[in-house]
Write an enzyme that holds these catalytic residues in place. Structure first.
Site, PDB file in Angstrom:
ATOM      1  N   HIS A 114     -13.664  97.074  77.715  1.00 43.02           N
ATOM      2  CA  HIS A 114     -14.047  98.027  78.753  1.00 43.02           C
ATOM      3  C   HIS A 114     -12.938  99.068  78.855  1.00 43.02           C
ATOM      4  CE1 HIS A 114     -17.124  98.106  82.216  1.00 43.02           C
ATOM      5  NE2 HIS A 114     -17.720  98.190  81.070  1.00 43.02           N
ATOM      6  N   HIS A 152     -21.894 102.415  70.752  1.00 40.92           N
ATOM      7  CA  HIS A 152     -21.594 101.230  71.545  1.00 40.92           C
ATOM      8  C   HIS A 152     -22.697 100.182  71.426  1.00 40.92           C
ATOM      9  CE1 HIS A 152     -19.803  98.994  74.872  1.00 40.92           C
ATOM     10  NE2 HIS A 152     -21.027  98.860  75.365  1.00 40.92           N
TER      11      HIS A 152
END
Lengths: 232, 83, 718
Positions: free
Chosen positions: C88, C42
């Site tokens: 998200h 990430h």
């Protein structure tokens, strides 16, 4: 003549109100909620937003800000005071207007154009409008559902203090045209003096054709004219 | 320092006023087959912790807090309970 | 035997060896924690980096490109625009309301950390079918979360897009894009320069929430039982963020910050190391000065915490008092937690001891890069060969009703009416149209934005699918009168350790890059979300494009779908094929066929069509992109929104339902000169009456079509 726009932590429509009143030629200044002296102003607007995050209850914490002591004091003297959306909620919490605003009937936030009918001109918000006039202005709230006990509602109606009601485009006040479940379709009310007014839809969002409607101008102009009179 | 005194404030929507959460939940329960449900009432529990040893005085202060801030007398009733 | 600490933190043995090599010793626990998050997929883009270099990133108007918190472009008149998109996904599956809410909060911090006021949000959402109650829960939770945070923080949500497919049932996608506006001299970066300058932590207290969010939640696949990961979900506080926005904007206005960085993934580790590395400096950080919300937090926990609504400002020593006073005025906490030092070491102290001392740049810049295996999946040949069997004719009236009843094609106002889309008085074309358009007060300019994705078409041919969404996004901004100006992308993919997934990724990047090149539009930022895999099943490759367009000048009365009137003519601009059904709404909804190969886009035609749309937006009341559902649905949308029927001239029904690219419809008064000699154009029919009349292919009443269209989402929610 200057109009104050009160800014609480979490307010977000203060610049929009400043812009729209500016289009009508008004001189506007933003005032932080810690201020307690509005003596140089002729009127005050409590704008929309989420004062103190709407935590606990919408408007509940904001009413204790120093600026609200000054607003309460001025209200007694006939000073024009306009609460829009969250500002309306704060005025109710501060007991400057009757009733309260609770969650919308369908429990969803509503941001949409609605129609309202002018019911009375006995308030600084509608004095320049005509009874029966239908206005198209945006609503933008989760707690926009006006409630009060039956006696309060009767008294509001009897004394001409219901200024606006939700209606359909033709001006019919129906349950289908009631976007949030407000008692008797009430969208705006005034105090007994007509100088303290609360409105749930946003007239400042309907002040320019390029944004879809300029129907809110008559309401803002009413308020500016009342402020001008108060400054004399 | 002594342990704080704790009170539970229970704030409920006044009977007879619109209660969209209650009405929506009533319908949802009835739709699930709980047809005997006639009403659901929503409220809010607030636990207040106070310093000091005078429990009676503390309780009086909590009542005052409810009247001034924690509940809105126009639409809500409240009760205070010592924990 | 217990598992080594680095593995429980999601780090491989090779990566651990690398840390030992950099430090010349075994890492301390806090150091290991920092590397594990900063080197996560990430934060480090370790699987995607080699591919992302393919994107065109330069143009004269680009001020800051990829790699910053947000891309920044110059729109003239001393105005800069910051833009960014981020996913998200996993947090929204674990807790839809808070996952979506904190997604909004995070993207806004990326914008105002650049010096810009956030002025708009867009959401690209993907869920499993609404027939499943758990998908309804996720869908309504995400929408409420976006509304709850976005409305309260005071940033309007102007649009977005939505898609439903089985592959998103256990892996919904929540991509959020934000736009910010600033005067040129307000731009700030994260480069912490100036030895002796002070690091000030602003905003919320630090707790244990979100620990491992980046390394575990966002960088690994999901299995049954992932719900137990709930403790690492963050809770959003839009009120705190609102105060933080206003405080930071005032800090910039008064010239009080040297540099600033938001705290997102990997919290204090990331913010301190990136600020120091960007400035070519070191930093000493005192964790005892960090305002904590919980007791007995370890140094590693404080460093990794992803508690929301925090910023790290670098300020000159003489300005510290003024910064703290300003924070006090806005009612936010502020503490000095560090000092900029010479050298390049990030030194972290806790209770008098040094708990970490690492080369600051090694956390962000020395992360491993993986050249993962790439292999074209063999099943594609069969998919491409499997073309839909089309009927000779059909009843377009009833077919249209089935299309309009689809929740991705029907009215989306159930969603966007829950979002404040009017705040700031700049929304000229709002949600429910192709692209949104906002004015820039004090100028003649308008900013258009469209987010576009198409998981189905991208699964059939990632390269063509990705290129086509770029062209579609360009057309969506063009119909408001804007020219494509900059792109941000959100690349949502499955497990990158599978060669087939990496092939999809590589093809997607190539398709998007080529389309951007051919349109002359730079990519100024992006986000890669891998490991969208649950129980071994990967999602379809789902690139999402966020396209910014600049209208200069903005049309006086920009086109909207509700401006058609009886008597107006309806024209189609752009080439027709009649055979591009692979991935179409008709095949998906009516034939339940999801195979074939979508048509190749034509870059030259695409560019000309985009230019014509932007030009016609100044004269035509309706200019509408033809996409999902083809001409039939495009025309129905105009008729329904305008409240007027339409009668189409006879033609092959396939021309009305295929989805070949680069087409739009316009409504104009008869006799209007469209001036489109260099692309195909055709008169489709005329507005009037109260029916959608397709001649020999059938007809349906406008009120019935309208009712079905409006109920597409509400009726599924019950």
């Amino acid at each position: 003549m200057k109009i104050a726009v009160a800014v609480f932590p979490g307010s977000n429509c203060e610049h929009d109100v400043e812009h729209a009143l500016g289009l009508l030629g008004a001189d506007v200044e933003l005032m932080w909620h810690q201020e307690d002296d509005l003596s140089e102003f002729s009127a005050v607007v409590l704008p929309g937003g989420f004062a103190h995050g709407d935590y606990l209850r919408t408007g509940a914490i904001a009413r204790f800000s120093p600026i609200m002591d000054e607003v309460s004091r001025l209200a007694e003297g006939g000073f024009p005071i306009l609460g829009i959306c969250n500002g309306f909620q704060i005025l109710c919490e501060a007991d400057l207007l009757p009733g309260a605003l609770v969650a919308n009937r369908d429990l969803n936030f509503i941001c949409s154009m609605v129609h309202v009918r002018v019911e009375s001109t006995a308030g600084v918000l509608t004095r320049d409008a005509e009874v029966g006039q239908v206005l198209r202005i945006p609503l933008n709230s989760y707690e926009g559902n006006f409630v009060a006990d039956a006696a309060t509602l009767d008294e509001l109606e009897a004394s001409g203090r219901v200024l606006l009601r939700y209606c359909d485009p033709a001006g019919n006040v129906t349950d289908e045209a009631n976007p949030n479940g407000s008692a008797r379709n009430i969208a705006a009310i005034a105090d007994p003096g007509g100088n303290v007014v609360g409105i749930m839809p946003h007239p400042e969002r309907a002040a320019e054709d390029v944004l879809g409607s300029s129907d809110g101008r008559v309401l803002l102009a009413s308020f500016v004219h009342a402020a001008e009179e108060a400054s004399r | 320092m002594s342990e704080p005194v704790r009170f539970r404030v229970r704030v409920m929507r006044k009977a007879g006023l619109a209660d969209p959460e209650g009405a929506t939940t009533t319908k949802a329960l009835r739709d699930l087959g709980y047809t005997e449900v006639t009403a659901v009432h929503f409220g809010r529990d607030i636990v207040v912790e106070l310093a000091g040893d005078d429990v009676a005085a503390a309780e009086a202060r909590v009542h005052e807090m409810c009247e001034r801030l924690l509940a809105n007398p126009v639409i809500e009733d409240f009760t205070v309970e010592r924990l | 035997m217990t598992e080594p600490a680095h593995r429980t933190l999601g780090m491989t043995d090779d990566e651990y060896a690398r840390v030992v090599e950099i430090l010349g010793r075994e890492p301390e626990p806090a150091e290991l924690a920092m590397y594990s998050v900063m080197w996560s997929e990430h934060c480090s883009y370790k699987s995607s980096k080699p591919w992302l270099r393919r994107f065109p990133t330069e143009a004269p108007w680009v001020v800051l490109g990829p790699g910053e918190n947000a891309g920044v472009v110059d729109i003239g008149d001393d105005w800069l625009v910051a833009l960014r998109i981020e996913s998200h996904n996993h947090p929204s599956f674990v807790e839809p309301y808070q996952g979506a809410a904190t997604g909004v909060g995070g993207i806004l911090r990326d914008i105002f950390t650049m010096g810009a006021r956030p002025v708009g949000l867009w959401d690209a959402l993907r869920f499993g079918p609404l027939s499943d109650p758990s998908n309804r829960y996720l869908f309504s939770g995400v929408v409420h979360g976006i509304a709850g945070y976005g409305n309260a923080v005071g940033v309007p949500t102007l649009g977005g897009e939505i898609e439903f497919a089985d592959c998103f049932s256990k892996n919904p996608l929540v991509n959020v894009m934000a736009l910010g506006l600033m005067r040129r001299d307000q731009l700030v970066t994260r480069a912490a320069v100036g030895e002796g300058n002070i690091a000030v932590l602003l905003g919320s207290a630090t707790g244990r929430d979100g620990i491992g969010g980046a390394s575990i939640l966002a960088s690994a696949s999901f299995e049954e039982g992932s719900e137990t990961k709930r403790p690492s979900v963050q809770i959003g506080d839009p009120f705190e963020e609102k105060k933080l926005i206003e405080a930071c904007l005032e800090l910039y206005e008064r010239g009080l910050v040297v540099a600033i960085q938001d705290l997102g993934a990997a919290g204090i580790s990331c913010a301190t190391s990136e600020c120091a590395a960007a400035g070519g400096m070191g930093m000493t950080v005192d964790l005892d000065a960090v305002h904590l919300r919980e007791e007995a937090m370890t140094p590693g926990e404080i460093l990794m915490s992803e508690s929301q609504e925090r910023m790290l400002a670098i300020v000159a020593p003489d300005d510290v008092d003024e910064v703290l006073a300003l924070a006090h005025k806005w009612e936010i906490d502020a503490t000095t937690i560090g000092v900029i030092t010479g050298g390049d070491t990030l030194e972290v102290r806790h209770r008098g001891e040094i708990v970490a001392a690492v080369p600051a740049a090694s956390l962000s810049e020395d992360a491993p890069v993986y050249h993962r295996g790439v292999e074209r999946p063999a099943y594609l040949d069969a998919v491409w060969a499997d073309e839909a069997t089309l009927p000779a004719g059909l009843d377009l009236g009833s077919t249209l009703l089935r299309l309009l009843d689809d929740p991705a094609l029907g009215d989306r106002s159930w969603i966007f009416q829950q979002y404040d889309h009017m705040l700031f008085l700049d929304t000229v074309v709002g949600p429910g149209n192709d692209g949104s358009l906002m004015r820039v007060k004090g100028t003649d300019k308008g900013l258009a934005v469209s987010t576009d994705g198409d998981a189905l078409r991208c699964s059939l041919d990632p390269r063509r699918g990705a290129a086509r969404i770029v062209y579609e996004a360009a057309l969506n901004v063009a119909v408001t009168g804007a020219a494509p100006y900059a792109v941000v992308d959100n690349l949502n993919f499955g497990n990158p350790e599978k060669p087939a997934v990496m092939w999809q990724f590589a093809e997607t990047v190539e398709g998007m890059a080529e389309a951007c090149e051919r349109l002359g539009v730079p990519v100024v930022g992006g986000n890669v979300s891998f490991y969208n895999e649950t129980d071994g099943v990967d999602i379809s490759p789902t690139p999402v494009v966020g396209m910014l367009g600049l209208a200069d000048p903005m049309p006086q009365l920009p086109p909207r779908l509700d401006r058609a009137e009886a008597g107006m003519e309806l024209w189609l601009i752009g080439p027709e094929r009649g055979d591009d059904f692979a991935g179409s709404a008709y095949c998906r909804i009516v034939l339940e066929h999801r195979c074939g190969r979508p048509a190749e886009p034509d870059p030259d035609v695409a560019r000309r069509v985009v230019e014509h749309a932007a030009r016609l937006a100044h004269i035509a009341p309706v200019v509408h992109d033809v996409s999902s559902g083809g001409i039939a649905v495009a025309v129905a949308e105009v008729a329904i929104r305008s409240g007027v029927g339409v009668r189409l001239d006879n033609g092959d029904w396939r021309l009305l339902l295929d989805e070949s690219p680069h087409r739009f419809v316009v409504a104009v008064e008869p006799g209007t000169d469209l001036d489109v000699s260099d692309v195909a154009s055709r008169r489709l029919g005329v507005f009037g009456g109260d029916r959608l009349d397709f001649g020999r292919w059938g007809t349906v009443g406008l009120s019935e079509a309208s009712r079905v269209w409006r109920q597409a989402i509400p009726r599924r929610l019950g």
